[in-house]
Design an enzyme around this catalytic site. Structure first.
Site, PDB file in Angstrom:
ATOM      1  N   SER A 150       0.782  -1.248   0.000  1.00  0.00           N
ATOM      2  CA  SER A 150       0.000   0.000   0.000  1.00  0.00           C
ATOM      3  C   SER A 150       0.807   1.287   0.000  1.00  0.00           C
ATOM      4  O   SER A 150       0.228   2.370  -0.104  1.00  0.00           O
ATOM      5  CB  SER A 150      -0.938   0.002   1.212  1.00  0.00           C
ATOM      6  OG  SER A 150      -1.848  -1.068   1.127  1.00  0.00           O
ATOM      7  N   VAL A 151       2.126   1.210   0.095  1.00  0.00           N
ATOM      8  CA  VAL A 151       2.915   2.450   0.040  1.00  0.00           C
ATOM      9  C   VAL A 151       2.800   3.128  -1.328  1.00  0.00           C
ATOM     10  O   VAL A 151       3.140   4.304  -1.467  1.00  0.00           O
ATOM     11  CB  VAL A 151       4.408   2.199   0.379  1.00  0.00           C
ATOM     12  CG1 VAL A 151       4.582   1.819   1.840  1.00  0.00           C
ATOM     13  CG2 VAL A 151       5.014   1.149  -0.540  1.00  0.00           C
TER      14      VAL A 151
END
Length: 698
Positions: free
Chosen positions: A379-380
């Site tokens: 999710s970065v």
């Protein structure tokens, strides 16, 4: 008489024409040949440049050491070298473990010449000598090759320890160039050996005692690289390249990373010594035309104090995570910290776990993995997904979308925090809570498709290219431009089916390096400029006394590679969402950051991946990789950072987010050291060489 005079006239005409040809047409060639015969130029090595950290602390130094050399003359015969080698073998002890088989065979031939050449029959010798296609030297080589093939192991074993000592010296003598000092021994030369050879130089023709140097590392940081030894010399794959640049075959050159990348700066300019010889090939005079200069010193952007402390943080947290259940595949962790405004890399940390021969767990430096290995990062990437959505007109800042499980032809994709319900979210809340579904909804709009629950999706392959091109503007999936060889760009997933497109926008398809993540978050932190990361900060003249730094020759300026297709308003909007990740009531990293004494912003990531690491027996195992990106301070960023911990668990759940722990401790360490450095060391490198900070034993 007329005939006689005419004949004499013809002869004199021929002689005059020949003299004219030699003097006018070939005159310069003969002068040049004569000069080469009488004057021989020899280049001798000089010490390589030192490498410092950003505050003038030595990272790589030169350590002087005693050396014994031999200089072969054009008139030197093999028997003379052999006699000198025998005398020298009585005074020094050589390592004989690395003597090549061919050298042993050749030496046996020298000692047993008659028996050796009796191994070749007269018929075989005649057949070789009658081959008109071969030169005389090639004929002899053919005969010698037959002899070597027929020397038995028993015959080689007849070489005594004393013979091998002589051979170890003799083989180094033979390998040298004419009039060029060849190192016979420089490692572990004892004081007694150095003294006794010095005392007996009058009995050892062309032998000398001198001072050599060796690279001395003050840090185990792998990105510093290494150099070849005089025995290794120039790597074979780069031989032509270096020989064309006036190197000798046995020169020490940079073998990897910083030492290799900046070889031309570190190598220095060799001393030029011209020797005059007479017609017999004997040296009659020697003059030094150029004394040579040591290589330039390099000042890197790395802070060795910060590097050492971040090394310790990552190592401790990696070992702590390894002690937990489900960590059978966990073997590495990475942290990169850089200045988002200048591209200066402050620290590159990589730690790798292994087992020694006794089965004990060991930790080694793997900083090179920060740019040579790539992973699904989870999710970065969501800030990049939102900014891509804004730039393509798919969504707008503060747009509200529904977060509810996505059903694509029976395949369910959902947000971790909302496995079965429905809720409306803004983009900021989507970042704060790390909503997968908000990113899926953004992906639908980018691709221009209508999502119908339960129905199949048809997403054109060009949309993969569209998103990847946008990600590339941040530095994801492309070379960062780091000044180190061997950088990888990661792997792009080969399939273009609809489900993989959704995986792409949440970071679970393409792979990225830790350094790419650091460049990516730096691009957001500085307002949209992708800055080239670099380790070289300054080039300086070599220090004259080892205590004062040389003057600055050149400084590396920030290089903007590109600017992303987003407005300042859009970038600042995403920064707010990243700030809420740390300090929002529902922030995915708020547990670790809500009580900090600094103000920062970031994004966490968890990727569900299938293992294809070094343990082949575990291929196909489902595991989790955890990541973290961020910058601080929030308003005027000084640092950007990225953490990657691949394959942290196979249990399917994470009990402790080591990625967030490492990130927080790294930020706290940076600000603590900054406060200290402002008091003790000027921000720019001063004139005094600072004491090294190292964990290596002298």
């Amino acid at each position: 008489m007329n005939i006689l005079f005419f004949f004499i006239f013809i002869l004199f005409s021929i002689l005059i024409l020949r003299l004219g040809y030699m003097q006018i047409v070939k005159g310069e060639d003969y002068v040049r040949a004569l000069k080469n015969a009488e004057e021989i130029t020899v280049n001798t090595n000089v010490p390589r440049g030192r490498i410092y950290d950003r505050y003038g602390r030595i990272l790589v130094d030169n350590k002087p050491k005693n050396a014994i050399t031999y200089t072969k003359l054009p008139t030197t015969k093999a028997q003379e070298m052999l006699e000198t080698a025998k005398k020298l073998s009585n005074l020094i002890k050589m390592d004989t473990s690395k003597i090549a088989l061919r050298d042993q065979q050749n030496y046996w031939i020298v000692l047993h010449k008659e028996d050796a050449y009796n191994k070749v029959s007269k018929k075989e010798e005649k057949a070789i000598n009658n081959n008109e296609k071969l030169s005389s030297s090639q004929k002899q080589s053919k005969i010698d090759e037959l002899v070597r093939e027929r020397i038995t192991n028993e015959e080689l074993k007849s070489l005594t320890k004393k013979d091998l000592q002589v051979l170890a010296i003799y083989s180094k003598m033979v390998a040298g160039y004419n009039l060029t000092p060849q190192i016979i021994k420089s490692d572990h030369v004892t004081r007694k050996e150095f003294a006794v050879v010095s005392e007996n130089l009058h009995e050892l023709p062309n032998v000398n005692t001198t001072t050599d140097w060796a690279r001395k590392k003050k840090s185990d940081l792998s990105i510093l690289g290494s150099t070849t030894t005089p025995v290794e010399g120039i790597p074979k794959d780069k031989l032509d390249y270096y020989l064309a640049r006036n190197y000798s075959r046995n020169d020490r050159v940079g073998k990897s990373y910083i030492e290799a990348e900046y070889e031309e700066l570190l190598q220095g300019k060799k001393a030029v010594i011209k020797s005059k010889t007479n017609t017999a090939g004997q040296v009659v005079d020697t003059t030094t035309e150029f004394d040579g200069t040591p290589g330039n010193d390099l000042v890197l952007s790395v802070d060795s104090d910060l590097q050492l402390k971040l090394d310790d943080i990552v190592e401790r947290q990696l070992l702590a995570a390894k002690s937990k259940g489900g960590s059978s595949l966990l073997d590495r962790a990475f942290l990169v910290m850089m200045n988002p405004n200048t591209g200066e890399v402050l620290s590159m940390v990589g730690k790798k776990l292994d087992h020694d021969e006794n089965g004990k767990l060991t930790v080694s430096d793997y900083a090179i993995g920060t740019f040579t290995s790539a992973y699904e990062v989870g999710s970065v990437v969501k800030p990049a997904t939102l900014l891509t959505g804004y730039s393509l007109g798919a969504i707008r800042p503060n747009q509200v979308l529904l977060d509810t499980p996505i059903n694509i032809a029976g395949t369910i994709k959902k947000s971790i925090f909302n496995p079965s319900g429905s809720m409306y979210l803004t983009d900021l809340t989507a970042l704060e809570k790390s909503s997968n579904v908000y990113m899926f909804q953004t992906a639908f709009r980018i691709a221009g498709v209508n999502y119908v629950p339960g129905a199949a999706l048809s997403i054109d392959a060009k949309n993969f290219t569209k998103v990847r091109n946008s990600f590339a503007q941040f530095g994801l999936g492309v070379e960062t431009g780091i000044d180190l060889p061997g950088e990888t760009t990661g792997v792009k997933g080969p399939e273009t089916i609809s489900g993989k497109f959704l995986d792409l926008v949440i970071g679970q398809y393409d792979t990225f390096t830790p350094l790419q993540l650091a460049q990516y978050v730096s691009t957001i932190a500085n307002g949209g400029k992708r800055i080239q990361p670099h380790l070289l900060k300054e080039i300086r003249k070599p220090s004259e006394d080892g205590k004062k730094l040389g003057r600055i020759i050149d400084e590396v300026s920030p290089k903007v590679l590109n600017t992303i297709n987003n407005s300042k308003t859009e970038i600042d909007h995403v920064k707010i969402g990243m700030h809420r990740v740390y300090y929002g009531s529902q922030g995915s990293a708020s547990f670790n950051f809500k009580n900090t004494n600094f103000d920062a912003a970031g994004k966490t990531g968890t990727a569900e991946v299938v293992y294809y690491g070094p343990q082949r027996s575990a291929y196909g195992t489902k595991t989790l990789t955890i990541t973290h990106i961020g910058f601080a301070p929030y308003k005027n960023p000084e640092i950007a950072y990225a953490v990657v911990i691949p394959w942290v668990t196979t249990s399917g759940t994470i009990t402790e987010y080591t990625n967030n722990i490492i990130a927080r401790q790294a930020i706290e360490t940076y600000f603590k050291l900054q406060k200290k450095s402002m008091k003790n060391i000027d921000q720019t490198v001063g004139q005094d060489v600072q004491k090294s900070i190292t964990n290596l034993k002298e």
